[in-house]
Every structure is written in structure tokens, then in C-alpha cells.
Design an enzyme around this catalytic site. Structure first.
Site, short mmCIF file in Angstrom:
data_model
loop_
_atom_site.label_atom_id
_atom_site.label_comp_id
_atom_site.label_asym_id
_atom_site.label_seq_id
_atom_site.Cartn_x
_atom_site.Cartn_y
_atom_site.Cartn_z
N LYS A 122 16.30 -2.72 15.82
CA LYS A 122 16.40 -1.84 17.06
C LYS A 122 16.06 -0.21 16.61
CE LYS A 122 19.83 0.26 18.79
NZ LYS A 122 19.97 1.68 18.87
N ASN A 123 16.69 0.20 15.61
CA ASN A 123 16.44 1.75 15.46
C ASN A 123 14.95 1.93 15.08
OD1 ASN A 123 18.86 2.28 16.37
ND2 ASN A 123 19.87 2.79 14.26
N CYS A 140 25.25 6.65 22.31
CA CYS A 140 26.39 6.30 22.11
C CYS A 140 27.21 7.59 21.62
CB CYS A 140 26.71 5.43 20.95
SG CYS A 140 26.45 3.96 21.19
N ARG A 160 26.59 15.54 19.19
CA ARG A 160 25.22 14.95 18.65
C ARG A 160 24.00 15.96 19.19
NH1 ARG A 160 24.42 8.63 19.31
NH2 ARG A 160 22.88 9.02 17.71
N ASP A 174 26.58 2.95 10.75
CA ASP A 174 26.52 1.93 11.90
C ASP A 174 27.18 0.70 11.43
OD1 ASP A 174 25.23 3.86 13.32
OD2 ASP A 174 23.32 2.94 13.35
N ARG A 224 22.78 -3.01 24.12
CA ARG A 224 21.88 -2.32 23.62
C ARG A 224 21.03 -2.71 22.31
NH1 ARG A 224 24.00 3.26 22.52
NH2 ARG A 224 21.71 3.27 21.92
C1 UD1 Z 1 20.39 7.71 14.26
C2 UD1 Z 1 20.63 6.16 14.47
C3 UD1 Z 1 22.37 6.05 14.52
C4 UD1 Z 1 22.86 6.19 13.38
C5 UD1 Z 1 22.45 7.64 12.70
C6 UD1 Z 1 22.93 7.94 11.46
C7 UD1 Z 1 18.68 5.79 15.67
C8 UD1 Z 1 18.07 5.67 16.99
N1 UD1 Z 1 20.09 5.93 15.82
O1 UD1 Z 1 20.93 8.43 15.03
O2 UD1 Z 1 22.71 4.64 15.09
O3 UD1 Z 1 24.34 6.29 13.49
O4 UD1 Z 1 21.07 7.82 12.76
O5 UD1 Z 1 22.57 7.07 10.61
O6 UD1 Z 1 18.27 5.55 15.13
N2 UD1 Z 1 22.80 16.50 13.37
C9 UD1 Z 1 22.77 17.91 13.39
N3 UD1 Z 1 21.70 18.30 14.01
C10 UD1 Z 1 20.77 17.67 14.62
C11 UD1 Z 1 20.73 16.33 14.35
C12 UD1 Z 1 21.57 15.61 13.69
O7 UD1 Z 1 23.65 18.63 12.88
O8 UD1 Z 1 19.75 18.26 15.05
C13 UD1 Z 1 23.87 15.74 12.40
C14 UD1 Z 1 24.66 14.89 13.59
O9 UD1 Z 1 25.48 15.53 14.36
C15 UD1 Z 1 25.10 13.72 12.62
C16 UD1 Z 1 24.15 13.83 11.49
O10 UD1 Z 1 23.04 14.97 11.64
O11 UD1 Z 1 26.26 14.37 11.72
C17 UD1 Z 1 23.21 12.66 11.41
O12 UD1 Z 1 22.62 12.48 12.63
P1 UD1 Z 1 20.98 11.74 12.83
O13 UD1 Z 1 20.78 10.82 11.46
O14 UD1 Z 1 20.23 12.72 13.49
O15 UD1 Z 1 21.44 10.48 13.78
P2 UD1 Z 1 20.71 9.96 15.09
O16 UD1 Z 1 19.28 10.05 14.49
O17 UD1 Z 1 20.94 10.54 16.18
#
Ligand code: UD1
Length: 428
Positions: free
Chosen positions: A22-23, A117, A122, A305, A397
Site C-alpha cells: 500500500k505505501n 492517521c 505530522r 507500522d 485504507r
Molecule cells: C510513512 C508511512 C507511515 C509510517 C511512517 C514511518 C506512507 C504513506 N506512510 O509516513 O505508515 O508510519 O512512514 O515509517 O508511506 N517528520 C518531521 N518533519 C517532516 C516529516 C516527518 O519531523 O517534514 C517526522 C515525523 O513527525 C515522524 C518522522 O519524521 O516523527 C517519520 O515520519 P515520516 O517517515 O515522514 O512518515 P510518513 O512519510 O508520513
């Protein structure tokens, strides 16, 4: 309102086929917007996140349709709109990828702050910093992020935090930029590699995906083609844990065992049997499992996850386990639901202390997010009596045919409207 009704106690036994990731799929579907041509993407899971993105592509002027089971045809030639407002994107976190894709193709994107979620804060600061480094400017007004650039130029970008989303977004924006972009401290998740492979197969020049330094040489244009999405690491891990949780014996097919090393290591440490084949994993458990401590980390660490599913399994082991959530600041909301079923778990910030040896008892519970929903289903399979899991929109989802797959392994689970009767053998 729909719910799962689960009669616990059945051991999961047999074979199950894992769907496409999915991701990966949600990123690749959006990445196809960079291609002024037709992309055929195979092994796409038919989950609600996929349908939401197909809808967005159609609204932007493109055409996304399933042409056969798992095969999605995306024609992005007609895309002529760079704005994705709140009602389009609020349901799905991966809509943030629209920023990188539209910016990369048109030099301009107007995208509402993404949803998805709720694991606490985030942010998208790293995504925006990456776009700025490539020469873009942005404003945030009325809930819309407006990002534009006369020209995108390659740059060296160091990510302060390892972020899957920011790494993918910068790859998308940089694929057609002028010159070379280097992302340091990049995320290494399997779906980062999958998105890079997809873009490369459409003519991009991306090297190093899967390591923490990714180099992207901008190309003039991308062309269409066919690509196959990798198997879903998190769905596979969910079935591995469910097999162990029910003292079952399950052959999980269509997986890349290497992607699951961290889960395999924990299950072995607990005393379960895990056998790896070329593209399958067999998990077998019997009797008491041992406590383990789990710390979530970016790949190749234990995936956040799978944290809720693993914590649920730990409620039945011998001894006290400690689960530390290092990726998200608030990912234990579902623990209240597990407590309703008799789990003995204490949460302090990012740490959960799980007293093992609890016999869960069936109860009504509500999913608080996608993976927590899967964890509550596993809890229902482990419990004495009947569990009702509400808020299925989260599970829908990201898990394709979840109840059918579980039923084929012997689980007693059905999907019912609230108020609709459900009779399992042995239950009045
Ligand atoms: C993706 C996954 C989600 C998974 C996560 C971590 C998808 C669609 N979703 O989410 O299921 O739980 O990776 O493996 O692939 N952060 C910042 N600034 C940013 C972006 C992120 O500080 O601009 C922090 C977040 O708050 C979090 C960490 O980085 O603590 C990891 O987030 P990130 O890897 O970006 O998660 P997603 O890509 O949203």
C-alpha cells in the site's frame, strides 16, 4: 456502521497471499503524474487509499482506472490542474506527494495540508525545506500550501530526521530538475526503493535508493511503461504476528523475506519458528512465547507500522516486555481499547510496559488508526469469546480482503452492519 465480529480461539493455519504494498502504491500512483504518458502499474492493492488517489488523479484531469485485478492504468497526459483542495486530500497522508509531483511537472502546486492517521504531530517541514533547496518558494494560506519555482535545480539536501515522505517528495520534485540532487540521511524503507525503481523504469536517473544517500540526476522527460509494485511488508508482518498470536502455522506467500528481517528476529527471540523461502515465510508457534523488548526505528529497524500488532501479541507472552516508539510521538492510543479486553499495559510517553500472561476477553473496541485496527483484530483472534471491532474505515485504507484472507486461514470473522445478527458455530 460496519464492524468485524470475531469469535476468538481459532488457530490460523494454511497459506495466505500478500497483496502489493500500500505505501509503495500510493507513492507510485502519484509519481505517475510526472509522466506525460500512460503508466500501467501492476500488483496495486484494491484498498480505499488507492481509490482516493485514483479519484484525485481523475479530478486533476488525468485518467486512472483498474483494467484488471491489481492492474491500474494511469494516463496523466491530460492533467492540467495544479490544485488539490482540502476535500480531495484530507483523507490521505500520501496526498502530500502531490506537492513533489505537481511541482516537478508544472513548477507549481497548490495542495491542502495533508491528512491521514493521527499519530500526534505530522509535520511537513522537511518536505518544504527540500523543495526550497531545489529553488522553490512557498506560502501557506487558507490551509493551502502554494509552492512554485521558475526552475528547479539540483541541490544537496540533508534531512534532519529520517522521513519516508520527505525523501519520496524530494525524489519526485528532483526527477525532472536541472542537475544533480543528493539527499543525505534519506529514508531506506522498501517503498523508497520501489518508487525509485518505478521512476527509473520510466526514464529517471536515481541511484542509491535503499541507502542513506540518494543521488538524482534530473532528466528532460519521463516516458510511460509497465511496473510491478513490491509485496506489502506491513501486511506480511501483520500475518506473521497473527500466526504467532494464535499459536498457528501459516505460510505467508508473495513476500520479500529480507524486508521482514526485524520481525523475523523478534519472533525467533520469542520462541516462534520462522522459516524463510525465496518468496515466502512460514511462521509457527505453540505453547508459551517469551517476552521481548521492541524499539521502533526507521528501516531496517522494527517498523512503527507493526508496533500495535506486536504489542498485542506481547500481551500473551510470559513476563514483562517494553515497547518503545521512536518514530511517532503518539502511537499508543489503541492501548485503551486493548485494556478494555483485559490487557495489562502501562503507557508513559513513548514507552509501553506490557505485562504478559493476560487472557484477553472479547469486547466491543474501536480502531483508532489503520495498524491499530489490525492489532485489535489480532486481539479478537486471541480473545476468549466475541470481539466487535468498529471503525473499519481505517482497516479498509490499507488491508486488501482482510477478513477473507483471515477466514481462509480458519479465523471466525465476519463483517456486519451494526445490529445485524451474526452466528458462529457454538455461539447462540
Ligand atoms: C510513512 C508511512 C507511515 C509510517 C511512517 C514511518 C506512507 C504513506 N506512510 O509516513 O505508515 O508510519 O512512514 O515509517 O508511506 N517528520 C518531521 N518533519 C517532516 C516529516 C516527518 O519531523 O517534514 C517526522 C515525523 O513527525 C515522524 C518522522 O519524521 O516523527 C517519520 O515520519 P515520516 O517517515 O515522514 O512518515 P510518513 O512519510 O508520513
Amino acid at each position: 456502521m460496519e464492524k468485524y465480529v470475531i469469535l476468538g480461539g481459532a488457530k490460523l493455519e494454511g497459506e495466505v497471499e500478500i497483496s502489493g504494498a500500500k505505501n509503495s502504491a500510493v507513492a507510485i500512483i502519484v509519481a505517475a503524474l510526472l509522466v506525460k504518458d500512460v503508466c500501467v502499474i501492476e500488483n496495486v492493492p484494491a484498498v480505499s487509499d488507492t481509490y482516493v488517489l485514483m479519484d484525485i488523479i481523475n479530478q486533476l484531469g488525468g485518467k486512472a482506472e483498474f483494467v484488471s485485478k491489481g492492474t491500474l492504468r494511469i494516463d496523466a497526459r491530460g492533467v492540467d490542474c495544479i490544485e488539490a483542495p482540502y476535500e480531495m486530500v484530507s483523507k490521505i497522508r500520501a496526498s502530500s506527494y502531490l506537492m513533489g509531483a505537481l511541482l516537478g511537472r508544472f513548477g507549481h502546486a497548490r495542495v491542502a495540508m495533508p491528512g491521514g492517521c493521527d499519530f500526534g504531530v505530522r509535520p511537513i517541514d522537511l518536505h518544504l525545506k527540500g523543495f526550497e533547496a531545489l529553488g522553490a518558494e512557498y506560502t501557506v494560506e487558507h490551509g493551502l500550501v502554494d509552492i512554485h519555482a521558475e526552475k528547479l535545480s539540483g541541490a544537496e539536501i540533508y534531512m534532519d530526521t529520517v522521513s519516508v515522505g520527505a525523501t519520496i517528495n524530494v525524489m519526485l520534485a528532483a526527477a525532472l530538475a536541472q542537475g544533480q540532487t543528493v539527499i543525505e540521511n534519506a529514508a531506506k524503507e522498501p517503498h523508497i526503493v520501489d518508487v525509485a525503481n518505478f521512476l527509473n523504469s520510466m526514464g529517471a536517473n536515481i541511484k542509491g535508493a535503499g541507502t542513506d544517500v540518494i543521488k538524482i540526476k534530473g532528466v528532460e522527460s519521463l516516458h510511460g511503461g509497465t511496473y510491478i509494485v513490491i509485496p506489502d511488508q506491513i501486511e506480511a508482518g501483520t500475518f506473521m504476528i497473527a500466526a504467532a498470536a494464535t499459536n498457528g502455522d501459516v505460510l505467508i506467500k508473495n513476500v520479500i523475506p529480507k524486508h521482514l528481517d526485524s520481525v523475523t528476529a523478534k519472533l525467533l527471540e520469542m520462541g516462534a519458528e520462522v522459516e524463510e523461502y525465496d518468496d515466502a515465510i512460514r511462521v509457527k508457534a505453540s505453547g508459551n512465547l517469551k517476552k521481548v523488548n521492541v524499539k521502533t526505528m526507521p528501516h531496517p529497524g522494527f517498523p512503527t507500522d507493526l508496533q500495535p500488532q506486536m504489542l498485542t501479541l506481547l500481551t500473551r507472552t510470559e513476563g514483562t516486555s517494553i515497547v518503545t516508539e521512536n518514530v511517532w510521538d503518539s502511537r499508543f492510543k489503541y492501548v485503551d481499547e486493548l485494556r478494555r479486553m483485559g490487557a495489562n499495559v502501562t503507557v508513559d510517553g513513548r514507552t509501553a510496559i506490557v505485562e504478559g500472561g493476560a487472557q484477553l476477553t472479547g469486547s466491543p473496541v474501536s480502531s483508532t488508526d489503520l495498524r491499530a485496527g489490525a492489532a485489535l483484530v489480532i486481539a479478537g483472534l486471541m480473545a476468549n469469546g466475541v470481539t466487535e471491532v468498529y471503525n473499519l474505515k481505517y482497516i479498509d485504507r490499507g488491508y486488501e480482503n482482510f477478513e477473507q484472507k483471515l477466514r481462509s486461514l480458519g479465523a471466525q470473522i465476519t463483517r456486519r452492519k451494526d445490529g445485524e445478527k451474526c452466528h458462529f458455530a457454538g455461539i447462540a
